[in-house]
Each structure stands twice: as structure tokens, then as C-alpha cells.
Enzyme design. Structure first.
Site, PDB file in Angstrom:
ATOM      1  N   GLU A  33       0.787  -1.234   0.000  1.00  0.00           N
ATOM      2  CA  GLU A  33       0.000   0.000   0.000  1.00  0.00           C
ATOM      3  C   GLU A  33       0.824   1.292   0.000  1.00  0.00           C
ATOM      4  O   GLU A  33       0.783   2.076   0.966  1.00  0.00           O
ATOM      5  CB  GLU A  33      -0.967   0.001   1.181  1.00  0.00           C
ATOM      6  CG  GLU A  33      -1.999  -1.104   1.113  1.00  0.00           C
ATOM      7  CD  GLU A  33      -3.145  -0.892   2.098  1.00  0.00           C
ATOM      8  OE1 GLU A  33      -3.058   0.014   2.947  1.00  0.00           O
ATOM      9  OE2 GLU A  33      -4.145  -1.620   2.003  1.00  0.00           O
TER      10      GLU A  33
ATOM     11  N   GLU B 222      -5.752  -8.359   0.448  1.00  0.00           N
ATOM     12  CA  GLU B 222      -6.476  -8.007   1.682  1.00  0.00           C
ATOM     13  C   GLU B 222      -7.913  -7.657   1.339  1.00  0.00           C
ATOM     14  O   GLU B 222      -8.176  -6.984   0.329  1.00  0.00           O
ATOM     15  CB  GLU B 222      -5.870  -6.794   2.390  1.00  0.00           C
ATOM     16  CG  GLU B 222      -4.601  -7.068   3.133  1.00  0.00           C
ATOM     17  CD  GLU B 222      -4.098  -5.831   3.877  1.00  0.00           C
ATOM     18  OE1 GLU B 222      -4.921  -5.022   4.350  1.00  0.00           O
ATOM     19  OE2 GLU B 222      -2.867  -5.684   3.960  1.00  0.00           O
TER      20      GLU B 222
END
Ligand code: BGP
Length: 468
Positions: free
Chosen positions: A160, A375
């Protein structure tokens, strides 16, 4: 009709070193900026987390029992190089050898991330990835790990890059807590993507037999009123900040003209300039077709409305639904009341957004090779009753997201696996221990694990491939 997923689809669980391991000062681990930032700004710390440092055999045993064939693990850079560079730490190195060996013993494939929000403190204090010396340090650390851990077949450089820039320099909810600085957001994204490209090139040049990729968080951005050009514009600019800038860097090796136009408009309204060097684009271009996979983290989508406003962001840390404020000068504002379910932390639950983002990758970046959902999951104030949690809301959330994966695969996207965030309960970076995601409930006082209802349900899906 019950939807299905392919036979060799990987059902996994995700963790991250800092959120799971605890043991923040054990066996020579060096400090990270989060250590003092949590103590100063929040009501919890990373100790004991889920004590994964000692409990990993138990967690991997549960994986095996519950049909979980893949685990996302990150290496804590400051366990390997306590100061970020310099002398490696033998005890930290040995820990991950033990962990990976246990994964093998339990037939669980480790998908290993090199950086999951936890730059060593010395490098973080010197500017983190805004300082180009951190890029050099990261590449050295990555090369060290590639060589040291041949037992790892699947590497992720960064988790991320988008939320790191946002958290550190826009919302300020991550250290160093700088707010509303859009130029630093883009610069951080760009420098981290350059570091990613260099690590990918090093991995491929050395001829390692495994795979390497990157994990991006990709929230979909929709106009509140699709007929209103100001809302369409707001969604477009917000998409550039969170998605398009890093995706272009990953797969185009440059920023498309439309992307750069948006970036320049945002900077014109907010101030600041960028340092984008020719040499960086040489690296991005060289690496753009070498990513073996894209990891997508997906939790929510946002609806955007145009506004003539000053920047104002209030982070809902405590789970008081409705307390979020998010508006950016020259971009627009998020509308939270859109008649779509949202969590207590104002994360809008929209499975269709995952489908839309996967299909958008397939359309706009056809050199993506394959996708893992690295995720996805529901943060919830779980109620622990009679030794378990009847987490029907979580089951419903996961089911709906798995169903759109089935649709995306049917429609031609190459999606190979799904890693639920999180395997066991861990703490949330900016929301603490109250926001739970795990398949396994963790009593943080005793560190005992208890399978939730969702764990039994997930096991049946892993066994049958049917999204029950
Ligand atoms: C992602 C991170 C994870 C995890 C997850 C849930 O952004 O990669 O580390 O924290 O989000 O988010 P949160 O903990 O804020 O609820």
C-alpha cells in the site's frame, strides 16, 4: 445459484509484522517511528499485538486445520537491519528462517512483503521515502532478503504505497503526522514506486526462480451524481490521488497525460512541486512488464461530490459512525450518507467496487499478468460469547466479495487467490485493538486463539470451492 471459484484458487489469511508480532524490542529489533507515534497519539501500542513472534506455530497449525493454504507475512526491516542499513542482526534473520520453515511444515505458502508501513526509525526520521537515500537502503535490504531466504517463492516489495503517502502526509494518521500536504503525497508515491522498480529489476537480474509484485490498495471512486460534472471531476481527481498515479507508475512506466494533468491541477490548488527525474522513468519503464502479480487490497469505495472548500479531514479513529470528514481543496468531498451500508469506522461496504477495480486493471493495464486479492475483510466490534464470535456480518461481507471475484474470473480477469484480512485478530494502525478482523479471535491478555464462526465457514469454502 451458488457461485464457485477455480480449483487451484488459494484461500489465504493476511498478517503484517508490526500488527501481529509484538516483541518490538526483542532479539535486537531496531525501533520504528510507530513505537513512539502510537504512544503519543493513540491509546494503545504494538505490544503485545497478537504475539505472533512466539505464537506463529499455533497460528500456522490453525491455518492447516482450517484449509488456509497461503499466509501473507511481512518481514520487519528493523529486525534484519536495526538501523535500516549497516550490520544485519543474526537473531532477527534467524526468526524468519524459523517462521518460513514452520510454514512449510504446515503446508502453508508464505507470501512475503518486505515493507508493510514500518520503515526503520533512523531512515524514517531522515525523511522516509521522501529522502532518496531511503530508496538505496530499501534496495540493499531487499537484495539481502532475496539472497538470504531462498525458501520464499513469492515476494511483495511494498504494501500500500498509496495509503502510506495519504496516512503520512494527507490525513496525518501515520507518522510523522503531517497533514494536507499533497505534494509530499505524490512525491512519496513516486519515490516508493521507483524503489519498487529497482527491487524488481534486481530480483530479475539475479535470476531468482520465484515471483515478485506489489500490493496496492484500490478503493473505487464514484461521482455522487453521475450527471453533475463537478462530481464526476471530483471522483476523477480522487481516483488519480489514490489509484491512477501509482498504477500508471507500476504498469505504464510513466504517468499518462490525463493523470499528470490532474496532479498538476491538484498541486495548483494546494501548492508544492514534484521532483520527477528522467532516471526514475528509465527504471519504471524497465520494470513495468516484470511484475509477476498485482496484489489488490480492497475494503471500500467512496462517493465524491465537487465542492468549493478548504481541506478538512477528520479521521474516525474510535468507530463513532458518522464522525468522518474528508474534503480536499481543488478536489472535492466524500459523501458518507449514500444509502449503502458502512462500518462503524465509515468504510463504505461496496463489493461491486472490487469487481469494477479488477476489470479496470484488466482493461487499462493489460500487462498486469495475474491478480491476488491480498487483503479484504470486515473490521468489527466483535462480541466474544461462549468461547466464540458469531460473526455473521463478516461472513456476509466476505461472501459478497468472493462472489464478485467469481464474476470477474468469469468475465476474463486472472485472479488466483484471496487473502482475508486478517488471519487472527491484530490491532489496527489507527483504530486500536477494538477493531477486529480475524478468522481467529485473540484474547490479547492470554494470547489464546478461538475460531470464529467465519473460520468454520471459510474452511468449507476452501474445501469445496463453492461460495456457500
Ligand atoms: C490495510 C493495511 C493493513 C490493515 C488493513 C485494515 O490498509 O494494509 O495493515 O491494517 O488495512 O485497516 P485498519 O487497520 O485501518 O482497519
Amino acid at each position: 445459484m451458488t457461485k464457485t471459484l477455480p480449483k487451484d484458487f488459494i484461500y489465504g489469511g493476511a498478517t503484517a509484522a508490526y500488527q501481529a508480532e509484538g516483541a518490538v524490542h526483542t532479539d535486537g529489533k531496531g525501533p520504528v517511528a510507530w513505537d513512539s507515534f502510537l504512544a503519543d497519539h493513540y491509546w494503545y501500542t504494538a505490544e503485545p499485538a497478537s504475539d505472533f513472534y512466539h505464537m506463529y506455530p499455533e497460528d500456522l497449525k490453525l491455518c492447516e486445520e482450517f484449509g488456509i493454504r497461503g499466509i501473507r507475512i511481512s518481514i520487519a526491516w528493523s529486525r534484519i537491519f536495526p538501523q535500516g542499513t549497516g550490520e544485519p542482526n543474526p537473531k532477527g534473520i534467524a526468526f524468519y528462517h524459523r517462521l518460513f520453515a514452520e510454514c512449510r511444515r504446515r503446508h502453508v505458502e508464505p507470501f512475503v512483503t518486505l515493507h508493510h508501513f514500518d520503515t526503520p526509525l533512523s531512515l524514517h526520521s531522515a525523511g522516509d521515502f521522501l529522502n532518496r537515500e531511503t530508496i538505496d537502503a530499501f534496495v540493499q535490504y531487499a537484495e539481502f532478503c532475496f539472497k538470504e531466504y531462498p525458501e520464499v517463492h513469492c515476494w511483495t516489495t511494498f504494501n500500500e504505497i498509496g495509503p502510506i503517502g495519504d496516512g503520512q502526509y494527507l490525513t496525518g494518521k501515520f507518522p510523522p503526522g503531517i497533514r494536507y500536504d499533497l505534494a509530499r503525497v505524490f512525491q512519496s508515491h513516486h519515490n516508493m514506486m521507483t524503489a519498487h522498480a529497482r527491487a524488481v529489476l534486481a530480483y530479475k537480474k539475479a535470476g531468482y526462480p520465484g515471483e515478485i509484485g506489489v500490493v496496492h490498495a484500490l478503493p473505487a471512486k464514484y461521482p455522487y451524481d453521475p450527471e453533475n460534472p463537478a462530481d464526476v471531476k471530483a471522483a476523477d481527481l480522487e481516483d488519480i490521488i489514490h489509484n491512477r498515479f501509482i498504477l500508471d507508475a507500476t504498469y505504464l512506466g510513466k504517468y499518462a497525460e490525463h493523470t499528470m494533468q490532474g496532479v498538476n491541477e491538484i498541486l495548483a490548488a494546494n501548492g508544492g512541486t514534484l521532483d520527477l527525474r528522467e532516471e526514475d522513468f528509465v527504471l519504471l519503464e524497465a520494470a513495468k512488464d516484470l511484475n509477476d502479480f498485482l496484489g489488490i487490497n480492497y475494503y471500500m469505495s467512496d462517493w465524491m461530490r465537487g465542492c468549493a472548500c478548504e481541506t478538512e479531514i477528520t479521521h474516525n479513529a474510535s468507530g463513532a459512525r458518522g464522525s468522518s470528514v474528508y474534503r480536499i481543496k481543488g478536489v472535492g468531498e466524500r459523501v458518507f450518507d449514500v444509502n449503502v451500508p458502512r462500518t462503524d469506522w465509515d468504510w463504505i461496504i461496496w463489493p461491486q467496487g472490487l469487481y469494477d477495480q479488477i476489470m479496470r486493471i484488466a482493461r487499462d493495464y493489460p500487462n498486469y499478468r495475474k491478480i491476488y486479492i491480498t487483503e479484504n475483510g470486515l473490521g468489527y466490534k466483535d462480541e466474544f460469547i461462549d468461547g466464540t464470535v458469531n460473526d455473521d456480518a463478516r461472513i456476509d461481507y466476505i461472501r459478497k466479495h468472493l462472489e464478485v471475484l467469481s464474476d470477474a474470473i468469469r468475465d476474463g480477469a486472472d485472479v488466483r487467490g484471496y487473502f482475508l484480512w486478517s488471519l487472527m485478530d491484530v490491532f489496527s494502525w489507527s483504530n486500536g485493538y477494538e477493531k477486529r478482523y480475524g478468522l481467529f479471535y485473540v484474547d490479547f491478555k492470554t494470547q489464546k486463539r478461538y475460531p470464529k464462526k467465519s473460520a468454520y465457514w471459510y474452511k468449507r469454502i476452501a474445501e469445496t470451492g463453492q461460495i456457500l
